[in-house]
Design an enzyme around this catalytic site. Structure first.
Site, short mmCIF file in Angstrom:
data_model
loop_
_atom_site.label_atom_id
_atom_site.label_comp_id
_atom_site.label_asym_id
_atom_site.label_seq_id
_atom_site.Cartn_x
_atom_site.Cartn_y
_atom_site.Cartn_z
N ASP A 203 16.60 39.43 -17.61
CA ASP A 203 16.46 40.44 -18.80
C ASP A 203 15.02 40.26 -19.09
O ASP A 203 14.11 39.16 -19.50
CB ASP A 203 17.33 39.97 -19.68
CG ASP A 203 17.00 40.79 -21.06
OD1 ASP A 203 16.26 41.91 -20.93
OD2 ASP A 203 17.72 40.62 -21.99
N HIS A 376 17.55 39.55 -27.40
CA HIS A 376 17.22 39.16 -26.23
C HIS A 376 16.19 38.02 -25.98
O HIS A 376 15.34 37.54 -27.04
CB HIS A 376 16.18 40.55 -25.67
CG HIS A 376 17.13 41.82 -25.52
ND1 HIS A 376 17.62 42.11 -24.40
CD2 HIS A 376 17.28 42.77 -26.40
CE1 HIS A 376 18.30 43.25 -24.51
NE2 HIS A 376 18.02 43.72 -25.81
#
EC number: 3.1.-.-
Lengths: 560, 560
Positions: A203, A376
């Site tokens: 990610d 994140h």
């Protein structure tokens, strides 16, 4: 990172091919395609929400057209978690191949099912998996790992193939004190590193953010302060999928003896699913229905609402405009925006904040209190992953160019050779064999726009037209002529929209146009197309000279 | 704060009336109107840049229509500084009254003159003033005070009238170590406080930002680091009016032996003016012209460019897209965005950043380094002002509702009575007499849109049309009928734009429309309007059922 288009070679036996079909170059429409020995596998199938450049578009799909004729070869669709940018395009894929085996965690599949029902996609082939599970899907051996993110039950997935091993993180962060105690499985990552990892697909969303993502628990003091100080109505807006955030509000509500009411369709639906599956713990006698709210004083309830991004039709936006049928917010009430501010949404969010403040509401948001943390991993966490995994090759996923390139730089800083990192965009073709990945091609992976009921009908030409129409308006000029008698039968009539308040501005040019048509007919013009071009040229020049504007001009000459 | 419209009473003798004509409710189009004993005075006359909601609009003017018929009573226009949101509408005002006396500082007037030349507004009546000056303009006695801001030579202005005294800060901050050593004149403010100030009108832009605005000098270490580390091309983008920022770049360039090149029309124009007037010190042999750049190595120049907000036609945007005729930026080059990111511009700015990063450029911006500080006083500085001035009444200027209300709350926290603070929006009418201000009315102060050469021709109806056109496109249906013989002579022809790739989608509905027209004619319809409504209804329903869309529909029936 931009490669010119290049057709990839035929795929050799026992070589793994990876093609990103979305999410490389945008935040959204995440989808990765894997192929080995004529078998395909997908990870995720999400949507991208349109930007101001794409007016009127509802959704953007990943590059399904690139694999449309090979859907019978797909062994599995693996879903990492239940956010729209990872599952939103599943109905569009399953409509093309309804029996495709779909793997995902309990919560992810529940959210997919709700979505499929809304899209009226029937009989499907869903398989629930959990962290630790191993599944064989054709030539692909799958292993699932727990990761934490801003929605519960998220998974990373490792693929083992004859060509080597891959770890795809999905969206993740590494909160070390997660609210549900479900840690990102760094022991699992360490084991993969020991085994030797050929390709890491991490990610990238926060790869250009230095340091570490703040833990979920860190927002508790600010939230507690809001609850402690609020003595009237309290409205909390957050993402409708953020179960942990809702859990925090729920717990604070119980402590402060407030009842909880959900407002907004998606909030009610998702939280009902999350509670049924055990992801949301609702203290007894806490939840009430919207219609019961009138039985309570303002300081006895907390309203959990959608609309944290200022969406015009959302509950919060309607509350701010006095348009909500039940909920109002006025002097002394508090609205807490426990959410990020997604770039591009600033104007909408501040419009709602201004409206609330005008009404006397006290608005608490991430700009003035620590009431939101990201879902994140930041650069610091990603470095841990690189060092635990020591991958041979890196293909960052999920991000705009700036995020993907920042992530590749992190990989390089931990010792991954620059030529083994691939900050590539959608449609890149990466082949992995014998521990070495190479970019062997670049396919065109354009947007598929969903607009109303149509899919793929709208293209760049229509969007360019819409932009001109939206900025300049249009002018239609209509004339009826008789080509045999060379007469102007009727018109020219001029109609405009989005151009001027009053069509009388055209009174000046109408006789000129009529005269020009008559002249051209007298000169022997016998083609309506020629007359249309004449009208377009004359009115275009007049508008530019007199107004310095360039509306769309549609001249129509009908031969009677 | 929203008052319903209410006509103000006739103004009593020796009473001061204040009407904000812009900048109360928006960041932009700042203008304040003062009136006493039938004499008027304006402070500032700026433009507002349109938002996504106002497609195609070039500029938005202040509410000039409210005072249009009284321009002969205006004694002076006072300009606080040279930013567009304070001087941008001056040409539109002077076109209405060319001999209006205009007061401003040296740099402000130089920038106004350049603007007037571009607008071809001739002979004017400009008066240069400086801090410490006192000027009598009719009944208004003006005193000017130095303030610091993100452009040099900014002024605050005090008005003394028979009804009492006013201090209007313009835009300002209170940097205690300003680069040009020109401090905001707090001694002057203290003296006004001693005298007794009746009405304070302070800048609200950063009123909701806690603490103190970081000093200009604080960005030097980050800028020095960029210069020290850059070993190839270096491009710095900032606002074309930010003389102090350019000075910092200029000084760093001289230290690091780089030549300076301006790129972008407004940068070249403004910095030439600033240098001529002595506001910008250019070290000898530092500045070169763009055409000389080819004589230098990449590491021997620094390019100072416009485009820090991602404006599509700006120099930086064109450099990022390889469209600039002279300047390129590639691997190893550095771009420094020494600027704020104005809300609403995120998408444009990140588009430029992504394009640069894709080309291998290293981009330094306020997201990853301290390379910009704001030009406006934060809450901490505003508290100093309130305590120095102890104003009897407060009318915050420059901001959206959230800023104005935050500023009013600061006033109240220092002891100003809540009922003596006026967080009001444009068009509010505030009367001051005997030390007491009261809101006595609220006028409609709508937007005047400038669009191409027209001013005020475009209204909300046109913008709504444009929004529909821009999101949905349009469909025109044209038919020619003979009302006497009740025949359909030609058509219906259907043309669409921004709707579908191919007009053949209409093949299905065309025969139905023709049949419906024939039926209606046979039934005796003798009015083209009725037939047009019939077409609109039929095609609208068909489009909605088949496409779930709502394009604009323009039916035209011509009687031949």
């Amino acid at each position: 990172m931009r490669e010119t288009l290049k057709k990839p070679p035929k795929l050799a036996a026992d070589t793994l091919r990876v093609i990103p079909l979305g999410g490389h170059g945008d935040i959204g429409r995440n989808m990765s395609c894997f192929e080995i020995n004529s078998q395909l596998l997908f990870i995720d199938c999400g949507v991208l929400f349109p930007s101001d450049d794409q007016p009127g578009v509802d959704l953007i799909l990943p590059g399904l057209h690139l694999i449309e004729d090979r859907l019978d070869q797909v062994q599995a669709l693996v879903l990492t978690h239940g956010h729209e940018d990872h599952i939103g395009a599943v109905p569009y894929l399953l409509r093309r191949r309804p029996d495709l085996p779909v793997y995902g965690s309990r919560l992810t599949l529940a959210l997919v099912q709700a979505k499929l029902r809304e899209h009226r996609v029937g009989q499907t082939n869903l398989h629930e998996v959990a962290e630790g599970d191993r599944v064989q899907a054709g030539e692909f051996n799958l292993e699932f790992f727990a990761v934490n993110h801003s929605i519960p039950d998220a998974l990373a997935v490792a693929l083992r193939t004859k060509a080597g091993s891959v770890l795809h993180t999905g969206d993740f962060k590494m909160d070390q004190l997660p609210l549900d105690h479900r840690l990102t499985d760094l022991r699992g990552f360490a084991r993969l590193g020991e085994e030797g990892l050929d390709l890491f697909m991490p990610d990238s969303t926060n790869a250009d953010t230095p340091g570490f993502t703040t833990g979920e628990r860190e927002i508790e003091p600010a939230m507690e302060r809001v609850f402690a100080q609020a003595d009237k109505k309290l409205i909390v807006a957050c993402f409708a999928s953020h179960v942990h955030r809702v859990q925090q509000v729920m717990d604070a509500a119980a402590r402060h003896r407030r009842k909880v009411v959900y407002v907004g369709r998606s909030m009610l639906r998702n939280m009902t699913v999350a509670r049924e599956l055990g992801f949301l713990r609702v203290p007894e006698n806490t939840l009430i229905e919207l219609k019961q709210i009138e039985n309570y004083r303002d300081d006895e309830v907390v309203i959990i609402s959608t609309g944290s991004q200022g969406e015009p039709l959302s509950a919060l936006s309607r509350i701010s405009n006095h348009e909500h049928p039940v909920i109002t917010a006025g002097p002394g009430d508090v609205v807490l925006l426990a959410s990020s501010l997604i770039p591009g949404n600033e104007n909408s969010v501040y419009r709602v904040i201004n409206a609330l403040i005008r009404n006397g509401v006290n608005v608490v948001h991430k700009g003035n209190a620590l009431v939101h943390v990201s879902g994140h991993a930041s650069a610091g966490e990603l470095l841990y992953c690189y060092n635990l995994l020591t991958p041979k090759n890196v293909l960052p996923v999920h991000g705009e160019a700036r995020h993907l390139i920042a992530n590749a730089k992190l990989a390089i800083s931990t010792g991954v050779p620059p030529e083994r990192t691939f900050a590539v965009e959608d449609g890149a073709v990466i082949d992995l064999a014998k521990g070495v990945a190479r970019q062997v091609g670049q396919l065109e992976c354009g947007y598929i726009f969903v607009d109303g009921l149509t899919e793929g009908e709208i293209g760049d030409a229509e969007l360019t037209d819409r932009k001109i129409l939206g900025e300049e308006g249009f002018i239609t000029v209509i004339a009826v002529v008789n080509l045999h008698s060379a007469e102007l039968v009727s018109g020219p009539d001029i109609h405009a929209r989005g151009f001027a308040e009053d069509d009388s501005v055209f009174d000046e040019i109408r006789p000129e146009l009529a005269a020009a048509l008559r002249r051209s007919l007298a000169d022997g013009a016998d083609d309506t197309y020629v007359l249309q071009q004449l009208l377009r040229r004359l009115i275009g020049r007049w508008v530019n000279n007199n107004f310095r504007r360039r509306p769309m001009i549609l001249p129509i000459v009908v031969a009677s």
